[in-house]
Scaffold this motif. Structure first.
Motif, mmCIF file in Angstrom:
data_model
loop_
_atom_site.group_PDB
_atom_site.id
_atom_site.type_symbol
_atom_site.label_atom_id
_atom_site.label_comp_id
_atom_site.label_asym_id
_atom_site.label_seq_id
_atom_site.Cartn_x
_atom_site.Cartn_y
_atom_site.Cartn_z
ATOM 1 N N SER A 173 -17.646 4.764 -11.608
ATOM 2 C CA SER A 173 -17.785 3.428 -12.187
ATOM 3 C C SER A 173 -16.964 2.410 -11.394
ATOM 4 C CB SER A 173 -17.313 3.439 -13.645
ATOM 5 O OG SER A 173 -17.165 2.124 -14.139
ATOM 6 N N ILE A 174 -17.504 1.205 -11.245
ATOM 7 C CA ILE A 174 -16.768 0.158 -10.535
ATOM 8 C C ILE A 174 -15.569 -0.330 -11.357
ATOM 9 C CG2 ILE A 174 -18.718 -0.597 -9.147
ATOM 10 C CD1 ILE A 174 -19.017 -2.970 -11.104
ATOM 11 N N LEU A 175 -15.475 0.116 -12.611
ATOM 12 C CA LEU A 175 -14.331 -0.240 -13.456
ATOM 13 C C LEU A 175 -13.192 0.769 -13.342
ATOM 14 C CD1 LEU A 175 -16.284 -1.327 -16.664
ATOM 15 C CD2 LEU A 175 -15.409 -2.777 -14.814
ATOM 16 N N SER A 176 -13.436 1.899 -12.671
ATOM 17 C CA SER A 176 -12.409 2.935 -12.532
ATOM 18 C C SER A 176 -11.312 2.489 -11.574
ATOM 19 C CB SER A 176 -13.024 4.230 -11.997
ATOM 20 O OG SER A 176 -13.939 4.751 -12.910
ATOM 21 N N ARG A 177 -10.096 2.942 -11.866
ATOM 22 C CA ARG A 177 -8.970 2.706 -10.951
ATOM 23 C C ARG A 177 -9.067 3.720 -9.811
ATOM 24 N NH1 ARG A 177 -2.698 1.745 -11.648
ATOM 25 N NH2 ARG A 177 -1.988 2.769 -9.752
ATOM 26 N N ILE A 178 -8.956 3.236 -8.570
ATOM 27 C CA ILE A 178 -9.024 4.092 -7.393
ATOM 28 C C ILE A 178 -7.721 3.942 -6.609
ATOM 29 C CG2 ILE A 178 -10.256 4.626 -5.247
ATOM 30 C CD1 ILE A 178 -11.922 5.204 -7.704
ATOM 31 N N ASP A 179 -7.036 5.064 -6.363
ATOM 32 C CA ASP A 179 -5.795 5.084 -5.591
ATOM 33 C C ASP A 179 -5.985 5.958 -4.359
ATOM 34 O OD1 ASP A 179 -3.503 3.891 -7.411
ATOM 35 O OD2 ASP A 179 -4.762 5.107 -8.720
ATOM 36 N N PHE A 180 -5.501 5.481 -3.210
ATOM 37 C CA PHE A 180 -5.480 6.246 -1.969
ATOM 38 C C PHE A 180 -4.022 6.581 -1.655
ATOM 39 C CE2 PHE A 180 -9.656 4.561 -1.577
ATOM 40 C CZ PHE A 180 -10.334 5.288 -0.608
ATOM 41 N N TYR A 181 -3.757 7.840 -1.317
ATOM 42 C CA TYR A 181 -2.444 8.272 -0.841
ATOM 43 C C TYR A 181 -2.635 8.795 0.572
ATOM 44 C CZ TYR A 181 -0.705 8.090 -5.653
ATOM 45 O OH TYR A 181 -0.321 7.678 -6.897
ATOM 46 N N ILE A 182 -1.911 8.233 1.524
ATOM 47 C CA ILE A 182 -1.996 8.650 2.923
ATOM 48 C C ILE A 182 -0.633 9.193 3.319
ATOM 49 C CG2 ILE A 182 -2.468 7.930 5.298
ATOM 50 C CD1 ILE A 182 -3.611 5.621 2.661
ATOM 51 N N SER A 183 -0.613 10.395 3.897
ATOM 52 C CA SER A 183 0.653 10.962 4.381
ATOM 53 C C SER A 183 0.394 11.677 5.699
ATOM 54 C CB SER A 183 1.248 11.917 3.359
ATOM 55 O OG SER A 183 0.378 12.991 3.091
ATOM 56 N N THR A 184 1.446 11.726 6.526
ATOM 57 C CA THR A 184 1.349 12.420 7.810
ATOM 58 C C THR A 184 2.449 13.468 7.872
ATOM 59 O OG1 THR A 184 2.847 10.970 9.021
ATOM 60 C CG2 THR A 184 0.538 10.283 8.910
ATOM 61 N N GLU A 185 2.305 14.410 8.806
ATOM 62 C CA GLU A 185 3.297 15.477 8.943
ATOM 63 C C GLU A 185 4.652 14.944 9.390
ATOM 64 O OE1 GLU A 185 2.675 18.331 12.109
ATOM 65 O OE2 GLU A 185 1.349 16.920 13.115
ATOM 66 N N SER A 186 4.692 13.758 9.990
ATOM 67 C CA SER A 186 5.970 13.212 10.456
ATOM 68 C C SER A 186 6.736 12.486 9.360
ATOM 69 C CB SER A 186 5.735 12.254 11.630
ATOM 70 O OG SER A 186 5.006 11.123 11.199
ATOM 71 N N GLY A 187 6.139 12.357 8.158
ATOM 72 C CA GLY A 187 6.871 11.744 7.056
ATOM 73 C C GLY A 187 6.349 10.394 6.608
ATOM 74 N N TYR A 188 5.352 9.844 7.293
ATOM 75 C CA TYR A 188 4.772 8.572 6.854
ATOM 76 C C TYR A 188 4.053 8.795 5.521
ATOM 77 C CZ TYR A 188 1.619 4.534 6.716
ATOM 78 O OH TYR A 188 0.924 3.403 6.346
ATOM 79 N N PHE A 189 4.228 7.840 4.585
ATOM 80 C CA PHE A 189 3.547 7.915 3.298
ATOM 81 C C PHE A 189 3.195 6.513 2.854
ATOM 82 C CE2 PHE A 189 3.667 7.545 -1.329
ATOM 83 C CZ PHE A 189 2.683 8.462 -1.673
ATOM 84 N N LYS A 190 1.984 6.348 2.352
ATOM 85 C CA LYS A 190 1.599 5.043 1.815
ATOM 86 C C LYS A 190 0.656 5.256 0.650
ATOM 87 C CE LYS A 190 0.291 0.382 2.987
ATOM 88 N NZ LYS A 190 -0.060 -0.540 4.043
ATOM 89 N N HIS A 191 0.910 4.521 -0.429
ATOM 90 C CA HIS A 191 0.026 4.491 -1.601
ATOM 91 C C HIS A 191 -0.670 3.140 -1.592
ATOM 92 C CE1 HIS A 191 -0.371 3.352 -6.030
ATOM 93 N NE2 HIS A 191 -1.397 4.127 -5.734
ATOM 94 N N ILE A 192 -2.008 3.171 -1.655
ATOM 95 C CA ILE A 192 -2.778 1.931 -1.688
ATOM 96 C C ILE A 192 -3.631 1.945 -2.945
ATOM 97 C CG2 ILE A 192 -4.471 0.475 -0.525
ATOM 98 C CD1 ILE A 192 -3.718 1.842 2.107
ATOM 99 N N LEU A 193 -3.442 0.931 -3.800
ATOM 100 C CA LEU A 193 -4.291 0.757 -4.967
ATOM 101 C C LEU A 193 -5.537 0.034 -4.508
ATOM 102 C CD1 LEU A 193 -4.835 0.859 -8.017
ATOM 103 C CD2 LEU A 193 -3.561 -1.279 -8.216
ATOM 104 N N ALA A 194 -6.672 0.740 -4.506
ATOM 105 C CA ALA A 194 -7.914 0.141 -4.021
ATOM 106 C C ALA A 194 -8.474 -0.849 -5.033
ATOM 107 C CB ALA A 194 -8.947 1.245 -3.726
ATOM 108 N N ARG A 195 -8.365 -0.483 -6.292
ATOM 109 C CA ARG A 195 -8.746 -1.397 -7.386
ATOM 110 C C ARG A 195 -8.241 -0.858 -8.710
ATOM 111 N NH1 ARG A 195 -14.577 0.433 -6.796
ATOM 112 N NH2 ARG A 195 -14.747 2.027 -8.377
#
Length: 195
Positions: A173-195
Motif C-alpha cells: 500500500s502507498i500508505l505503508s511506512r517504508i524504511d531502508f537500512y544500508i550497512s557495509t562491512e566497514s561500518g557505514y550505516f544509514k537509515h532512510i525513511l522512504a515514506r
C-alpha cells in the motif's frame, strides 16, 4: 504384530513432533553495532507472541525492558547513549521462552570506515524507489527494507563498489511506512525513511 506396528507408528509421530518443535524454537536473531552506541536488533522469524527485550548491565542489573508487538519479522534500533558505555547482555524472549542471549561491548570503538561511503534514495513513480550507494573501495553492502516495521526484503551484495538499483513495492500500500537500512562491512550505516 499389529500392536508392534501401532507402537512404531506412535513413536515415529512423537519423534516427528519433537523434531518440528526443536526447529520452531530456533529463531534467527542478530545484533549488529551500527554506530558508536547504537545496536540494530533483528528478529528474522514470525513471533509466536509479544517479543520482550531485556538489557542487563555488567552487574546483571536490568537497565531496560522493551516489549515488541509485531506479527512478522522485524528490526529495532536501540540507542545506548542514555545508558553509556560498558558491557551489556540482551535477552530476547518470545512469550515466556528465552530465544537468545547476546553480549554487547560498548566500550571499544566501533569499526568505522576509513574511506568515503555515501547513499541516496530517490522516490520514483508507481510505488518504486531508486537506491544508490557508492564506496571508494569494494566491500559487502547489505540492504534491508521494512514495511510498517516488518522485514520485507533483505540482500547482501558481496565485494562491490556500490549499487544503483530500483526497488518496486509490488502489493504494498502507498500508505505503508517504508524504511531502508544500508550497512557495509566497514561500518557505514544509514537509515532512510522512504515514506
Amino acid at each position: 504384530m499389529r500392536k508392534l506396528l501401532v507402537c512404531i507408528m506412535l513413536f515415529g509421530s512423537m519423534a516427528y513432533a519433537t523434531a518440528s518443535e526443536e526447529r520452531k524454537s530456533e529463531v534467527p536473531v542478530s545484533l549488529k553495532k551500527v554506530e558508536e552506541n547504537k545496536v540494530l536488533f533483528r528478529y528474522k522469524a514470525k513471533p509466536e507472541g509479544p517479543v520482550t527485550v531485556k538489557i542487563f548491565d555488567e552487574n546483571n542489573a536490568l537497565v531496560k525492558r522493551h516489549r515488541v508487538f509485531y506479527k512478522n519479522a522485524f528490526a529495532k534500533l536501540y540507542n545506548f547513549n542514555e545508558i553509556g558505555p560498558g558491557n551489556y547482555t540482551m535477552e530476547i524472549l518470545n512469550g515466556q521462552s528465552l530465544v537468545e542471549r547476546l553480549s554487547i561491548n560498548l566500550e571499544s570503538p566501533s569499526n568505522k570506515q576509513n574511506h568515503f561511503v555515501s547513499s541516496n534514495l530517490e522516490t520514483l513513480r508507481d510505488n518504486a524507489f531508486r537506491l544508490s550507494v557508492r564506496s571508494e573501495i569494494p566491500e559487502d553492502i547489505t540492504v534491508s527494507i521494512f514495511k510498517d516495521g516488518a522485514l520485507l526484503h533483505e540482500e547482501t551484495l558481496d565485494n562491490v563498489p556500490g549499487l544503483d538499483k530500483v526497488y518496486r513495492m509490488l502489493g504494498v500500500s502507498i500508505l505503508s511506512r517504508i524504511d531502508f537500512y544500508i550497512s557495509t562491512e566497514s561500518g557505514y550505516f544509514k537509515h532512510i525513511l522512504a515514506r
